[in-house]
Every structure is written in structure tokens, then in C-alpha cells.
Design an enzyme around this catalytic site. Structure first.
Site, PDB file in Angstrom:
ATOM      1  N   GLU A  59     -28.988   6.930   5.953  1.00  0.00           N
ATOM      2  CA  GLU A  59     -28.331   7.585   4.818  1.00  0.00           C
ATOM      3  C   GLU A  59     -26.825   7.393   4.930  1.00  0.00           C
ATOM      4  O   GLU A  59     -26.257   7.571   6.014  1.00  0.00           O
ATOM      5  CB  GLU A  59     -28.656   9.079   4.791  1.00  0.00           C
ATOM      6  CG  GLU A  59     -27.913   9.793   3.659  1.00  0.00           C
ATOM      7  CD  GLU A  59     -28.232  11.288   3.525  1.00  0.00           C
ATOM      8  OE1 GLU A  59     -28.917  11.848   4.402  1.00  0.00           O
ATOM      9  OE2 GLU A  59     -27.762  11.880   2.531  1.00  0.00           O
ATOM     10  N   ASN A 117     -26.164   8.980  -1.661  1.00  0.00           N
ATOM     11  CA  ASN A 117     -26.197  10.247  -2.383  1.00  0.00           C
ATOM     12  C   ASN A 117     -25.557  10.055  -3.748  1.00  0.00           C
ATOM     13  O   ASN A 117     -24.497   9.442  -3.860  1.00  0.00           O
ATOM     14  CB  ASN A 117     -25.413  11.314  -1.611  1.00  0.00           C
ATOM     15  CG  ASN A 117     -26.141  11.726  -0.353  1.00  0.00           C
ATOM     16  OD1 ASN A 117     -27.157  12.416  -0.417  1.00  0.00           O
ATOM     17  ND2 ASN A 117     -25.649  11.267   0.796  1.00  0.00           N
ATOM     18  N   GLU A 149     -30.430   9.205  -3.499  1.00  0.00           N
ATOM     19  CA  GLU A 149     -30.747  10.616  -3.253  1.00  0.00           C
ATOM     20  C   GLU A 149     -30.089  11.464  -4.322  1.00  0.00           C
ATOM     21  O   GLU A 149     -28.870  11.433  -4.491  1.00  0.00           O
ATOM     22  CB  GLU A 149     -30.252  11.052  -1.872  1.00  0.00           C
ATOM     23  CG  GLU A 149     -30.970  10.337  -0.747  1.00  0.00           C
ATOM     24  CD  GLU A 149     -30.647  10.909   0.636  1.00  0.00           C
ATOM     25  OE1 GLU A 149     -29.915  11.910   0.728  1.00  0.00           O
ATOM     26  OE2 GLU A 149     -31.128  10.329   1.623  1.00  0.00           O
ATOM     27  N   ASP A 179     -33.172  15.245  -2.940  1.00  0.00           N
ATOM     28  CA  ASP A 179     -32.437  15.753  -1.770  1.00  0.00           C
ATOM     29  C   ASP A 179     -32.428  17.284  -1.749  1.00  0.00           C
ATOM     30  O   ASP A 179     -32.517  17.919  -2.794  1.00  0.00           O
ATOM     31  CB  ASP A 179     -30.995  15.235  -1.854  1.00  0.00           C
ATOM     32  CG  ASP A 179     -30.328  15.149  -0.492  1.00  0.00           C
ATOM     33  OD1 ASP A 179     -30.902  15.634   0.494  1.00  0.00           O
ATOM     34  OD2 ASP A 179     -29.223  14.584  -0.427  1.00  0.00           O
ATOM     35  N   GLU A 236     -34.654  17.365   7.041  1.00  0.00           N
ATOM     36  CA  GLU A 236     -33.251  17.289   7.450  1.00  0.00           C
ATOM     37  C   GLU A 236     -32.934  18.352   8.486  1.00  0.00           C
ATOM     38  O   GLU A 236     -33.549  19.411   8.495  1.00  0.00           O
ATOM     39  CB  GLU A 236     -32.337  17.577   6.252  1.00  0.00           C
ATOM     40  CG  GLU A 236     -32.546  16.722   5.053  1.00  0.00           C
ATOM     41  CD  GLU A 236     -31.525  17.064   3.964  1.00  0.00           C
ATOM     42  OE1 GLU A 236     -31.405  18.235   3.592  1.00  0.00           O
ATOM     43  OE2 GLU A 236     -30.861  16.130   3.527  1.00  0.00           O
TER      44      GLU A 236
HETATM   45  P1  C2E Z   1     -26.974  15.814   2.494  1.00  0.00           P
HETATM   46  O1  C2E Z   1     -27.186  14.610   1.623  1.00  0.00           O
HETATM   47  O2  C2E Z   1     -28.061  16.834   2.520  1.00  0.00           O
HETATM   48  O3  C2E Z   1     -26.671  15.220   3.924  1.00  0.00           O
HETATM   49  C1  C2E Z   1     -27.080  15.808   5.114  1.00  0.00           C
HETATM   50  C2  C2E Z   1     -25.960  16.575   5.768  1.00  0.00           C
HETATM   51  O4  C2E Z   1     -26.455  17.238   6.928  1.00  0.00           O
HETATM   52  C3  C2E Z   1     -24.822  15.686   6.264  1.00  0.00           C
HETATM   53  O5  C2E Z   1     -23.621  16.440   6.172  1.00  0.00           O
HETATM   54  C4  C2E Z   1     -25.186  15.492   7.732  1.00  0.00           C
HETATM   55  O6  C2E Z   1     -24.093  15.155   8.540  1.00  0.00           O
HETATM   56  C5  C2E Z   1     -25.724  16.868   8.070  1.00  0.00           C
HETATM   57  N1  C2E Z   1     -26.620  16.845   9.216  1.00  0.00           N
HETATM   58  C6  C2E Z   1     -27.305  15.800   9.722  1.00  0.00           C
HETATM   59  N2  C2E Z   1     -28.054  16.160  10.779  1.00  0.00           N
HETATM   60  C7  C2E Z   1     -27.860  17.490  10.944  1.00  0.00           C
HETATM   61  C8  C2E Z   1     -28.363  18.460  11.893  1.00  0.00           C
HETATM   62  O7  C2E Z   1     -29.162  18.172  12.785  1.00  0.00           O
HETATM   63  N3  C2E Z   1     -27.926  19.730  11.752  1.00  0.00           N
HETATM   64  C9  C2E Z   1     -27.056  20.110  10.772  1.00  0.00           C
HETATM   65  N4  C2E Z   1     -26.684  21.385  10.722  1.00  0.00           N
HETATM   66  N5  C2E Z   1     -26.556  19.226   9.865  1.00  0.00           N
HETATM   67  C10 C2E Z   1     -26.963  17.930   9.944  1.00  0.00           C
HETATM   68  P2  C2E Z   1     -22.324  15.812   5.547  1.00  0.00           P
HETATM   69  O8  C2E Z   1     -22.159  14.400   5.992  1.00  0.00           O
HETATM   70  O9  C2E Z   1     -21.227  16.775   5.809  1.00  0.00           O
HETATM   71  O10 C2E Z   1     -22.652  15.784   4.002  1.00  0.00           O
HETATM   72  C11 C2E Z   1     -22.773  16.963   3.274  1.00  0.00           C
HETATM   73  C12 C2E Z   1     -23.255  16.699   1.871  1.00  0.00           C
HETATM   74  O11 C2E Z   1     -22.253  16.006   1.114  1.00  0.00           O
HETATM   75  C13 C2E Z   1     -24.473  15.797   1.799  1.00  0.00           C
HETATM   76  O12 C2E Z   1     -25.605  16.551   2.065  1.00  0.00           O
HETATM   77  C14 C2E Z   1     -24.394  15.291   0.375  1.00  0.00           C
HETATM   78  O13 C2E Z   1     -24.956  16.228  -0.531  1.00  0.00           O
HETATM   79  C15 C2E Z   1     -22.894  15.228   0.127  1.00  0.00           C
HETATM   80  N6  C2E Z   1     -22.437  13.833   0.217  1.00  0.00           N
HETATM   81  C16 C2E Z   1     -22.150  13.093   1.315  1.00  0.00           C
HETATM   82  N7  C2E Z   1     -21.755  11.852   0.983  1.00  0.00           N
HETATM   83  C17 C2E Z   1     -21.815  11.782  -0.373  1.00  0.00           C
HETATM   84  C18 C2E Z   1     -21.548  10.765  -1.344  1.00  0.00           C
HETATM   85  O14 C2E Z   1     -21.200   9.631  -1.020  1.00  0.00           O
HETATM   86  N8  C2E Z   1     -21.744  11.081  -2.663  1.00  0.00           N
HETATM   87  C19 C2E Z   1     -22.164  12.319  -3.067  1.00  0.00           C
HETATM   88  N9  C2E Z   1     -22.310  12.548  -4.367  1.00  0.00           N
HETATM   89  N10 C2E Z   1     -22.416  13.306  -2.183  1.00  0.00           N
HETATM   90  C20 C2E Z   1     -22.255  13.040  -0.859  1.00  0.00           C
HETATM   91 MG    MG Z   2     -29.921  16.487   2.029  1.00  0.00          MG
HETATM   92 MG    MG Z   3     -28.493  13.257   1.132  1.00  0.00          MG
HETATM   93 MG    MG Z   4     -28.440  19.050   2.757  1.00  0.00          MG
END
Ligand code: C2E
Ligand code: MG
Ligand code: MG
Ligand code: MG
Length: 291
Positions: A59, A117, A149, A179, A236
Site C-alpha cells: 500500500e 488510497n 482503496e 478501506d 489492518e
Molecule cells: P489507511 O489507508 O487506513 O492506512 C493505514 C494506516 O495505518 C497508515 O497510517 C499506516 O501507517 C498505519 N498502520 C500500519 N500498520 C499499523 C499498525 O500495526 N498499527 C497502527 N496503529 N497503525 C498502523 P498513515 O500512513 O498515517 O495513513 C493514515 C491515513 O491517511 C491512511 O489510512 C489513508 O486513509 C490516508 N492516506 C495516506 N496516504 C494517502 C494518499 O496518498 N491519498 C489519500 N487520499 N489518503 C491517504
Molecule cells: Mg485503511
Molecule cells: Mg488505505
Molecule cells: Mg485506517
């Protein structure tokens, strides 16, 4: 040169986003300057098969490499980008950047899909499916290798257009993933109308599942729903080996989380993928044996 100093000379934008510290805030101008300067980079987090522990997808997670403040996580800039109308631009930047950077391992690892995403605010625009197909073709990548996603971080203004774009993406060959399943406003509504091939169970279920009979009932129902709709399931937030075992035993297919693999930069992903391949199976098993 200094992003903050440059931005402070400009009139204050309407949207001000505050970080952990009250004096840290960004304007729309900061974000668009950062986009122009290529400061948003893709991080990658693998998705692993619970049984074989082999990666079957990655991802893409956006990171802002801020020149003064270091790495900034997406929850601190995605909402502002959505309200400022910059989110489409970010996605296009990431598509180009990722497809360029993954070509080093892309053909050697045909089993690995790449997930992006997408904001509903981007998807509700009718030009998006063709634009993304164009970009993917430009990089000689098959849309079948790409998953989109769909999150409900921002409710679409135009629900019907979101459905149309998603259907068109599916017709072009892109995979669709729902998602943060179980937390959105209209998960079941989306599920019944969009041809998803994957659902991602939100990480809040991992914490809730322990010692909670009602969530186990719900999780069992999700597994059966997914089987009947022919959906692959991803959990996740797998943070421990016992999380992995628990969800695998409930019948979920794939896991993503810090215990399995952290989000990492493109070069680290390459090293991680080749290390995975060279680790003999017995070694891999030993690493993941519950203690
Ligand atoms: P998401 O798509 O649900 O991504 C999963 C989030 O959970 C990611 O946070 C990831 O780093 C985190 N995560 C992964 N493994 C674990 C774990 O074991 N425990 C916990 N507590 N967290 C974990 P991240 O990278 O901070 O991204 C947050 C959200 O931001 C993403 O949730 C997604 O909705 C959004 N996002 C990230 N990149 C993009 C993008 O390029 N475009 C858009 N529109 N949204 C994005
Ligand atoms: Mg997610
Ligand atoms: Mg995602
Ligand atoms: Mg999430």
C-alpha cells in the site's frame, strides 16, 4: 528557501491546519509549494498472506518530507488537501512517482499488487478514471496490478458520480478495495453498489476483538459476507503475533501492520522484498512462531 518564511509573506489562507504543537500550522500555499517542490513521497507497507507470510501487495502511504520539520504523516495534511482541492494533484504525483520507482522490482514480482488510497472527493470527478488509466499505460503497467482503496475520510458531495467513477475504474481493469471497513458512514451501501474485490477491516477491530464476544460475532459475519461476495479480506493494524493468529483463525486472508512490516521508503521496500525471498522458509517460520 524556507517554506514557513515564504508562506508567512502571503495573505493567510482560509484553512489553517494545526499540528501537535499549537504554533505549527500550514496554509494551502504551503501545501501547494510543497507539491511543486516534490516534497510528498510514497512510503510502502506490505500486505502479507496470514498463512504463508508472503507479501502479495503493497500500500502506498503519502509522507511529507518537510525541510525543517522532518517527516509529516498524512493525517496531518490529507484533510487540508481535500478541503483545498489539492488532493487530486497529490494522487497524480504519487501515481507517477510510484510507478517510476516500482519498475525496479515490478516485473520480477508479478504476484505483488500496488494499492493507492483515493479520496472520494477525487473519485467523484468524471475525468479521473481515464486520467489514471492514461498514467498507468504511460508507465507500461497493467491496471490489473493496481488497486484503488476507497476511504470515507471525506463524504463525497456527489455519491452517484463516485459510483460511476468506481465502476469505470473497474471496467478499465483496476481493482477496488473498501478501506477502513466497519467505520464509515455507508460501508454497506458502498459494498452493495461498487464492484469491490477487497475489503480492509479497520484497525479498531483489532483492539476491540479481544475479550469481546460481540465483535467476534461481527467478525465472523464479515468473513462470511466476504466469502459470499468473493472479496479478499485484509486486516489492518496487526501489531502482535497473536493478532495475526487470531484473525487467521477467524478466516481472514491477509494482514497489514507493524508486526508484519512497517511502512518504508522505496529503497527499503526493495531490500525488504529481496530479503523476504532469500530467507529460507524454516527461518521465516521460526521468526513468526508465537512465543
Ligand atoms: P489507511 O489507508 O487506513 O492506512 C493505514 C494506516 O495505518 C497508515 O497510517 C499506516 O501507517 C498505519 N498502520 C500500519 N500498520 C499499523 C499498525 O500495526 N498499527 C497502527 N496503529 N497503525 C498502523 P498513515 O500512513 O498515517 O495513513 C493514515 C491515513 O491517511 C491512511 O489510512 C489513508 O486513509 C490516508 N492516506 C495516506 N496516504 C494517502 C494518499 O496518498 N491519498 C489519500 N487520499 N489518503 C491517504
Ligand atoms: Mg485503511
Ligand atoms: Mg488505505
Ligand atoms: Mg485506517
Amino acid at each position: 528557501k524556507n517554506l514557513i518564511a515564504t508562506a508567512s509573506n502571503k495573505p493567510k489562507a482560509k484553512y489553517v491546519f494545526r499540528k501537535r504543537l499549537p504554533f505549527q500550522c500550514w496554509t494551502i500555499a504551503d501545501l501547494s509549494t510543497a507539491l511543486q517542490r516534490g516534497q510528498f513521497v510514497p512510503y510502502f507497507q506490505p500486505k502479507l498472506d496470514f498463512l504463508t507470510r508472503k507479501p502479495i501487495g503493497v500500500e502506498v502511504l503519502a509522507r511529507w518530507m518537510h525541510p525543517d520539520q522532518g517527516m509529516i504523516s498524512p493525517s496531518q495534511f490529507i484533510p487540508l488537501m481535500e478541503s483545498a482541492g489539492l488532493i487530486d494533484w497529490l494522487t497524480v504525483e504519487l501515481l507517477h512517482n510510484v510507478l517510476d520507482c516500482t519498475k525496479k522490482w515490478y516485473s520480477a514480482r508479478p504476484e505483488i499488487s500496488i494499492s493507492f488510497n483515493a479520496s472520494p472527493l477525487t473519485l467523484e470527478k468524471s475525468a479521473i478514471p481515464n486520467q489514471w488509466l492514461g498514467i498507468v499505460k504511460e508507465h507500461n503497467v497493467s491496471p490489473e496490478r493496481i488497486k484503488i482503496e476507497i476511504t470515507e475520510t471525506a463524504l463525497p458531495k456527489d455519491y452517484k458520480s463516485l459510483l460511476e467513477s468506481a465502476t469505470r475504474l473497474h471496467m478499465h481493469g483496476f481493482g477496488l478495495s473498501l478501506d477502513d471497513f466497519g467505520t464509515g458512514y455507508s460501508s454497506l451501501q458502498l459494498l452493495s453498489q461498487i464492484p469491490f474485490s477487497e475489503i480492509k477491516i479497520d484497525q479498531s477491530f483489532v483492539a476491540a476483538a479481544r475479550n469481546n464476544k460481540r465483535s467476534v460475532v461481527i467478525l465472523n459475519a464479515i468473513v462470511s459476507l466476504a466469502r459470499n461476495l468473493d472479496l479478499q479480506t485484509v486486516v489492518e493494524g496487526i501489531e502482535t503475533e497473536s493478532d495475526a493468529v487470531f484473525f487467521q483463525q477467524l478466516g481472514f486472508d491477509l494482514g497489514q501492520g507493524y508486526h508484519l512490516a512497517q511502512p518504508m521508503a522505496g529503497d527499503d521496500l526493495m531490500r525488504w522484498l529481496s530479503a523476504q525471498q532469500s530467507v529460507p522458509l524454516s527461518g521465516a517460520e521460526a521468526r513468526f512462531t508465537p512465543s
